[in-house]
Design a protein around this motif. Structure first.
Motif, PDB file in Angstrom:
ATOM      1  N   SER A  33       0.809  -1.210   0.000  1.00 22.55           N
ATOM      2  CA  SER A  33       0.000   0.000   0.000  1.00 22.55           C
ATOM      3  C   SER A  33       0.845   1.264   0.000  1.00 22.55           C
ATOM      4  N   SER A  34       2.156   1.114   0.035  1.00 19.58           N
ATOM      5  CA  SER A  34       3.054   2.267   0.058  1.00 19.58           C
ATOM      6  C   SER A  34       2.946   3.062  -1.229  1.00 19.58           C
ATOM      7  N   SER A  35       3.029   4.407  -1.093  1.00 13.15           N
ATOM      8  CA  SER A  35       2.943   5.257  -2.278  1.00 13.15           C
ATOM      9  C   SER A  35       4.128   5.057  -3.193  1.00 13.15           C
ATOM     10  N   SER A  36       5.217   4.484  -2.693  1.00  8.41           N
ATOM     11  CA  SER A  36       6.411   4.290  -3.514  1.00  8.41           C
ATOM     12  C   SER A  36       6.445   2.916  -4.170  1.00  8.41           C
ATOM     13  N   SER A  37       5.381   2.136  -4.032  1.00 10.65           N
ATOM     14  CA  SER A  37       5.347   0.806  -4.620  1.00 10.65           C
ATOM     15  C   SER A  37       4.931   0.874  -6.078  1.00 10.65           C
ATOM     16  N   PRO A  38       5.389  -0.081  -6.899  1.00 10.60           N
ATOM     17  CA  PRO A  38       4.941  -0.127  -8.283  1.00 10.60           C
ATOM     18  C   PRO A  38       3.420  -0.212  -8.365  1.00 10.60           C
ATOM     19  N   GLN A  39       2.856   0.388  -9.399  1.00 10.42           N
ATOM     20  CA  GLN A  39       1.410   0.454  -9.525  1.00 10.42           C
ATOM     21  C   GLN A  39       0.998   0.056 -10.928  1.00 10.42           C
ATOM     22  N   SER A  40      -0.189  -0.541 -11.067  1.00  9.74           N
ATOM     23  CA  SER A  40      -0.660  -0.956 -12.382  1.00  9.74           C
ATOM     24  C   SER A  40      -1.568   0.075 -13.006  1.00  9.74           C
ATOM     25  N   ASN A  41      -2.126   0.997 -12.209  1.00 12.04           N
ATOM     26  CA  ASN A  41      -3.058   1.976 -12.748  1.00 12.04           C
ATOM     27  C   ASN A  41      -2.323   3.206 -13.254  1.00 12.04           C
ATOM     28  N   TRP A  42      -2.840   3.782 -14.337  1.00 14.18           N
ATOM     29  CA  TRP A  42      -2.255   4.995 -14.915  1.00 14.18           C
ATOM     30  C   TRP A  42      -2.836   6.211 -14.201  1.00 14.18           C
ATOM     31  N   LEU A  43      -1.981   7.197 -13.910  1.00 19.74           N
ATOM     32  CA  LEU A  43      -2.382   8.411 -13.211  1.00 19.74           C
ATOM     33  C   LEU A  43      -2.073   9.626 -14.073  1.00 19.74           C
ATOM     34  N   PRO A  44      -2.847  10.725 -13.926  1.00 18.48           N
ATOM     35  CA  PRO A  44      -2.629  11.907 -14.759  1.00 18.48           C
ATOM     36  C   PRO A  44      -1.492  12.791 -14.263  1.00 18.48           C
ATOM     37  N   ALA A  45      -0.785  13.408 -15.201  1.00 18.19           N
ATOM     38  CA  ALA A  45       0.277  14.365 -14.886  1.00 18.19           C
ATOM     39  C   ALA A  45       0.519  15.201 -16.137  1.00 18.19           C
ATOM     40  N   ARG A  46       1.574  16.001 -16.104  1.00 15.87           N
ATOM     41  CA  ARG A  46       1.994  16.751 -17.296  1.00 15.87           C
ATOM     42  C   ARG A  46       3.499  16.598 -17.455  1.00 15.87           C
ATOM     43  N   ALA A  47       3.987  16.873 -18.656  1.00 15.88           N
ATOM     44  CA  ALA A  47       5.414  16.707 -18.931  1.00 15.88           C
ATOM     45  C   ALA A  47       5.913  17.801 -19.853  1.00 15.88           C
ATOM     46  N   THR A  48       7.147  18.239 -19.591  1.00 13.39           N
ATOM     47  CA  THR A  48       7.858  19.150 -20.480  1.00 13.39           C
ATOM     48  C   THR A  48       9.233  18.545 -20.744  1.00 13.39           C
ATOM     49  N   TYR A  49      10.065  19.274 -21.492  1.00 19.83           N
ATOM     50  CA  TYR A  49      11.394  18.759 -21.819  1.00 19.83           C
ATOM     51  C   TYR A  49      12.437  19.852 -21.689  1.00 19.83           C
ATOM     52  N   TYR A  50      13.696  19.433 -21.634  1.00 16.89           N
ATOM     53  CA  TYR A  50      14.812  20.368 -21.685  1.00 16.89           C
ATOM     54  C   TYR A  50      15.793  19.865 -22.728  1.00 16.89           C
ATOM     55  N   ALA A  51      16.584  20.762 -23.276  1.00 21.51           N
ATOM     56  CA  ALA A  51      17.614  20.391 -24.247  1.00 21.51           C
ATOM     57  C   ALA A  51      18.936  20.952 -23.748  1.00 21.51           C
ATOM     58  N   ALA A  52      19.957  20.114 -23.666  1.00 21.43           N
ATOM     59  CA  ALA A  52      21.281  20.572 -23.233  1.00 21.43           C
ATOM     60  C   ALA A  52      21.827  21.589 -24.229  1.00 21.43           C
ATOM     61  N   SER A  53      22.504  22.612 -23.720  1.00 22.96           N
ATOM     62  CA  SER A  53      23.055  23.639 -24.607  1.00 22.96           C
ATOM     63  C   SER A  53      24.138  23.069 -25.513  1.00 22.96           C
ATOM     64  N   ASP A  54      24.797  22.033 -25.017  1.00 25.79           N
ATOM     65  CA  ASP A  54      25.822  21.354 -25.800  1.00 25.79           C
ATOM     66  C   ASP A  54      25.585  19.851 -25.630  1.00 25.79           C
ATOM     67  N   PRO A  55      25.340  19.111 -26.714  1.00 27.51           N
ATOM     68  CA  PRO A  55      25.033  17.682 -26.574  1.00 27.51           C
ATOM     69  C   PRO A  55      26.162  16.878 -25.947  1.00 27.51           C
ATOM     70  N   LEU A 143      11.650  15.874 -18.957  1.00 26.94           N
ATOM     71  CA  LEU A 143      12.413  14.867 -19.693  1.00 26.94           C
ATOM     72  C   LEU A 143      13.476  15.502 -20.571  1.00 26.94           C
ATOM     73  N   PRO A 144      14.572  14.805 -20.841  1.00 30.30           N
ATOM     74  CA  PRO A 144      15.455  15.239 -21.928  1.00 30.30           C
ATOM     75  C   PRO A 144      14.651  15.228 -23.226  1.00 30.30           C
ATOM     76  N   ILE A 145      14.944  16.139 -24.122  1.00 30.14           N
ATOM     77  CA  ILE A 145      14.168  16.213 -25.360  1.00 30.14           C
ATOM     78  C   ILE A 145      14.217  14.896 -26.133  1.00 30.14           C
ATOM     79  N   GLU A 146      15.339  14.164 -26.027  1.00 31.02           N
ATOM     80  CA  GLU A 146      15.457  12.882 -26.735  1.00 31.02           C
ATOM     81  C   GLU A 146      14.429  11.885 -26.222  1.00 31.02           C
ATOM     82  N   ALA A 147      14.113  11.934 -24.935  1.00 33.34           N
ATOM     83  CA  ALA A 147      13.106  11.044 -24.365  1.00 33.34           C
ATOM     84  C   ALA A 147      11.696  11.541 -24.670  1.00 33.34           C
ATOM     85  N   PHE A 148      11.490  12.866 -24.551  1.00 31.90           N
ATOM     86  CA  PHE A 148      10.176  13.459 -24.815  1.00 31.90           C
ATOM     87  C   PHE A 148       9.694  13.136 -26.220  1.00 31.90           C
ATOM     88  N   GLU A 149      10.634  13.173 -27.180  1.00 38.13           N
ATOM     89  CA  GLU A 149      10.252  12.944 -28.570  1.00 38.13           C
ATOM     90  C   GLU A 149       9.912  11.493 -28.874  1.00 38.13           C
TER      91      GLU A 149
END
Length: 267
Positions: A33-55, A143-149
């Protein structure tokens, strides 16, 4: 055609009940029942990305892993808002993300698995529904932009997503990177499978019993003890209550700056 008998109807009902029990036991994998345990249900959130100035830059993070590529995490990483970060205890946990609700920008049928390596700090100069994406009570992933995409077109910007906690799968054993000086020992613990995060650590020399270590920050753990010249063993406990013990991970001639590999949790 004759009507089905009462015995036949009872048999069909019993088969359906058994089938439903099998389906539930196969797909629900909450460990506790711990909040840090793996879960099977999907929950809502939002996501953005960042890009390193130098790869070529080595982007570390608030969990202390340093060079994420060298540490084995690569670009499949994420920073969490304050409502999810748990003051660093969740470092190393794994999440699956998928894009939802935006047919224009989402890449349908895709998801990505990322490891928590960073923190998205609040910006109280903005409201949570304004520019303060990582302000409480928002559940936000950066997320890193590579993951976001992998899940959305980059022009989407701040995207609605769904997330769920999953088990981490890692190659090799848990890694112990030694740092410190004299009697102060700091150990970075990384590449943890299973729950992925670490809630307690014990260390043992050949001339000591088991000594508890304290969390310094992220997944850096420390202790004030003279353990040089002794082989070191570690006992690691993750948030799902499982413990793995690695004996004599570091040889007696270990030194600061070295990294050793121990046993691994099942993933």
């Amino acid at each position: 055609m004759s009507s089905p008998t009462l015995l036949h109807i009872h048999t069909v009902i019993l088969q359906l009940l058994l089938l439903s029990t099998f389906v539930l036991s196969h797909y629900n994998y909450n460990f506790s029942s711990s909040s840090s345990s793996p879960q099977s249900n999907w929950l809502p959130a939002r996501a953005t990305y960042y890009a390193a100035s130098d790869p070529r830059d080595s982007v570390g993070g608030a969990c202390g892993y340093g060079d994420l590529k060298k540490a084995g995490y690569g670009q499949a990483t994420v920073g969490l808002s304050e409502s999810l970060f748990e003051r660093g205890q969740i470092c190393g946990a794994c999440f699956e993300l998928r894009c939802v609700e935006d047919l224009r920008w989402c890449i349908p049928g895709t998801s990505i698995i990322v490891t928590v390596t960073n923190f998205c700090a609040p910006n109280y100069g903005f409201t949570p529904d304004g520019g303060g994406h990582c302000n409480p009570p928002n559940k936000h992933f950066v997320l890193p932009i590579e993951a976001f995409e992998k899940i959305a077109i980059w022009k989407a910007g701040n995207m609605p997503v769904q997330y769920r906690r999953i088990k981490c799968r890692k190659e090799g054993g848990i890694r112990f990177s030694m740092d410190g000086s004299s009697i102060f020992i700091s150990v970075l613990i990384s590449n943890v499978a299973g729950a992925g995060d670490v809630v307690s650590v014990k260390i043992k020399g050949s001339r000591t019993g088991w000594l508890p270590m304290g969390r310094n920050w992220g997944q850096n753990w420390h202790i004030n003890a003279h353990l040089k010249g002794q082989p070191l063993s570690f006992e690691i406990t993750s948030s799902d209550g499982l413990t793995v013990t690695s004996y004599n991970v570091a040889p007696k001639n270990w030194d600061f700056g070295q990294t050793f590999e121990g046993k691994q949790f099942e993933s």
